[in-house]
Design a protein around this motif. Structure first.
Motif, short mmCIF file in Angstrom:
data_model
loop_
_atom_site.label_atom_id
_atom_site.label_comp_id
_atom_site.label_asym_id
_atom_site.label_seq_id
_atom_site.Cartn_x
_atom_site.Cartn_y
_atom_site.Cartn_z
N GLN A 126 -7.49 0.30 -8.11
CA GLN A 126 -6.27 0.57 -7.37
C GLN A 126 -6.14 2.04 -6.97
O GLN A 126 -5.22 2.42 -6.27
N ILE A 147 -0.11 -0.01 -4.22
CA ILE A 147 -0.73 -1.29 -4.61
C ILE A 147 -1.68 -1.71 -3.49
O ILE A 147 -1.26 -1.95 -2.35
N ARG A 148 -2.95 -1.81 -3.84
CA ARG A 148 -3.98 -2.11 -2.86
C ARG A 148 -4.44 -3.56 -3.04
O ARG A 148 -4.91 -3.94 -4.10
N GLU A 162 -8.76 -7.73 -7.32
CA GLU A 162 -7.38 -7.29 -7.07
C GLU A 162 -6.42 -7.83 -8.13
O GLU A 162 -5.21 -7.60 -8.04
N GLU A 168 0.83 -1.21 0.00
CA GLU A 168 0.00 0.00 0.00
C GLU A 168 0.87 1.26 0.00
O GLU A 168 0.50 2.28 -0.61
N PRO A 194 -6.22 -3.60 -12.54
CA PRO A 194 -5.79 -2.31 -11.98
C PRO A 194 -6.90 -1.30 -11.75
O PRO A 194 -6.64 -0.21 -11.24
N LEU A 247 -0.25 -5.75 -11.14
CA LEU A 247 -0.47 -4.66 -10.19
C LEU A 247 0.75 -3.76 -10.01
O LEU A 247 0.66 -2.72 -9.36
#
Length: 462
Positions: free
Chosen positions: A285, A106-107, A279, A102, A282, A430
């Motif tokens: 995100q 990047i979540r 997830e 994060e 993208p 990601l």
């Protein structure tokens, strides 16, 4: 038919599998005269599960033999099936994966199969899996090895590539049959309630699901020859309006129907495992310049997961103490995916199941060795995928990128190769920055040193 099957569970302390495994082994007339061997490195938890299993066996008056050991070598002899279901301190380390990722934009709502979280979970789990494989090859080489550990595709690929003599496949519980078809039958208006689903409806309802694990799609849904996929999609659009009202608002559950419908609008097909699929792409995100209708993904909630696990162990303690009568055990739980498949194989019941295995021509426009989740015939002789057809363009391209990431990760972990680790990270859908990728690798290697093999710290990139 195997009359007294021996099932060895490596990682019996896995609460999302161990409790249901005991239920199914006791419940099934095809399994409850065999042996259930429970293995876990945490002796306290192992003893609780062994005691619980023996109490359930006595209460139900079956002949199932229960074994337990912290040393897998002591119970692997004569195993017919070995189920891999361990994940040491997974809540903690998934939390680290997600928090570090994060920081670099990047979540991850789950963080256990794609993104840096998926790669580093493989870094932690796959070396242990391969250690187990060495013992299985020596002690019970004819046993079926069932991987039930995420990242399921990476671990399954590694078993196929690096232990080709073993009979193996990988599982995920998201497509447990026939429950998955029943859910779609209800959404399509074929039935009003789940109990109305019959074998006749099952025969008339043609459902095709395929894709990489956690990135699967409903490629066909026909009832009596009529395409009902649009009806299923519209039901998701309706439920999306209220899905966050009084429901599960955890990271994996949040906005799933809304996201499912949005992906359907884009690609014309419905994702079947949206809690993870969201997830893999993208779009949520938070990288866009404009504000999206659906907010960025929420992050894996470590503390809430700890609380959930504590509640599960409290329930087990209540059974052991007698606070909850052991007779209630069989009414509180139900079948597990792995032991359901084992029952089918042992008894030759002929039920189809979704298995992660080589494509072998099921999806015509993907390689035969593409490791996909497919509906299969599963017998003691092997796993045979049913024909699917073609993977739609767009979706296929994304699938191939994910497969390349998984393949590179498996190679990197097995070879302890930093260059391949970096390549896997920069192939991942990601990851959008070389500098960020390098820093994520550096930080995760530092924070997870207790869980990652020592050789990773004796080599350098380049």
């Amino acid at each position: 038919m195997i009359h007294n099957p021996k099932v060895v569970v490596l990682g019996a302390g896995s609460l999302f599998f161990g409790r249901q495994c005991i239920w199914q082994m006791v419940h099934s007339e095809y399994l409850n005269k065999g042996t259930l061997a429970l293995v876990d490195t945490n002796e306290e938890r192992l003893n609780k599960l062994v005691k619980l299993a023996r109490m359930v066996v006595r209460a139900n008056k079956v002949d199932l033999k229960i074994e337990g050991s912290v040393d897998r070598k002591k119970v692997l002899h004569d195993a017919d099936f070995v189920v891999l279901s361990f994940a040491k301190d997974t809540v903690k380390y998934r939390g680290i994966d997600c928090a570090v990722s994060e920081k670099y934009g990047i979540r991850m709502c789950s963080g256990d199969t794609i993104g840096p979280g998926g790669i580093f979970r493989a870094m932690r789990e796959l070396p242990v899996i391969m250690d187990c494989v060495q013992d299985i090859e020596k002690i019970c080489p004819d046993a079926w090895v069932i991987n039930y550990i995420n990242p399921s595709a990476i671990n399954g690929i590694a078993l196929k590539r690096y232990a080709p003599k073993l009979k193996s496949f990988a599982l995920c519980d998201s497509h447990h049959m026939p429950h998955k078809k029943v859910i779609y039958a209800e959404r399509a208006g074929i039935i009003n309630e789940k109990q109305e689903y019959t074998e006749e409806i099952n025969r008339k309802f043609d459902v095709r699901i395929a894709g990489v694990n956690h990135f699967t799609w409903l490629l066909k849904a026909e009832y009596e020859g009529k395409d009902v996929a649009p009806i299923i999609a519209k039901s998701m659009k309706r439920t999306a309006e209220t899905e966050t009202v009084g429901g599960d608002v955890g990271a994996k559950a949040l906005f799933n129907d809304k996201i499912s419908y949005q992906l359907y609008e884009i690609f014309g097909y419905i994702p079947t495992c949206t809690a993870h699929t969201k997830e893999y792409v993208p779009y949520w995100q938070g990288l866009g310049k404009l504000k999206d209708e659906i907010p960025p993904l929420s992050i894996w909630e470590t503390e809430d997961r700890y609380k959930r696990h504590e509640q599960m162990w409290e329930e087990i303690d209540s059974f052991l103490s007698g606070e909850i009568p052991i007779e209630e055990y069989m009414t509180r739980f139900g079948p597990d995916h792995a032991t359901d498949i084992i029952e089918n194989m042992v008894a030759g019941l002929g039920k189809p199941f979704y298995i992660n295995t080589f494509n072998e021509g099921a999806v015509k426009n993907m390689n035969n060795d593409a490791f996909l989740e497919l509906l299969c015939e599963v017998t003691m002789d092997g796993v045979k995928p049913f024909l699917v057809g073609e993977m739609p363009r767009g979706i296929r391209g994304m699938q191939e990128q994910v497969l390349d990431t998984h393949e590179l990760t498996a190679e990197a972990v097995i070879e302890a190769d930093r260059e391949k680790l970096r390549r896997a990270m920069l192939t991942d859908p990601l990851v959008h920055s070389i500098a960020d990728a390098d820093q994520i690798i550096s930080e995760l290697l530092k924070f997870e040193k207790d869980m990652i093999p020592e050789q990773w710290y004796t080599k350098s990139i380049g």
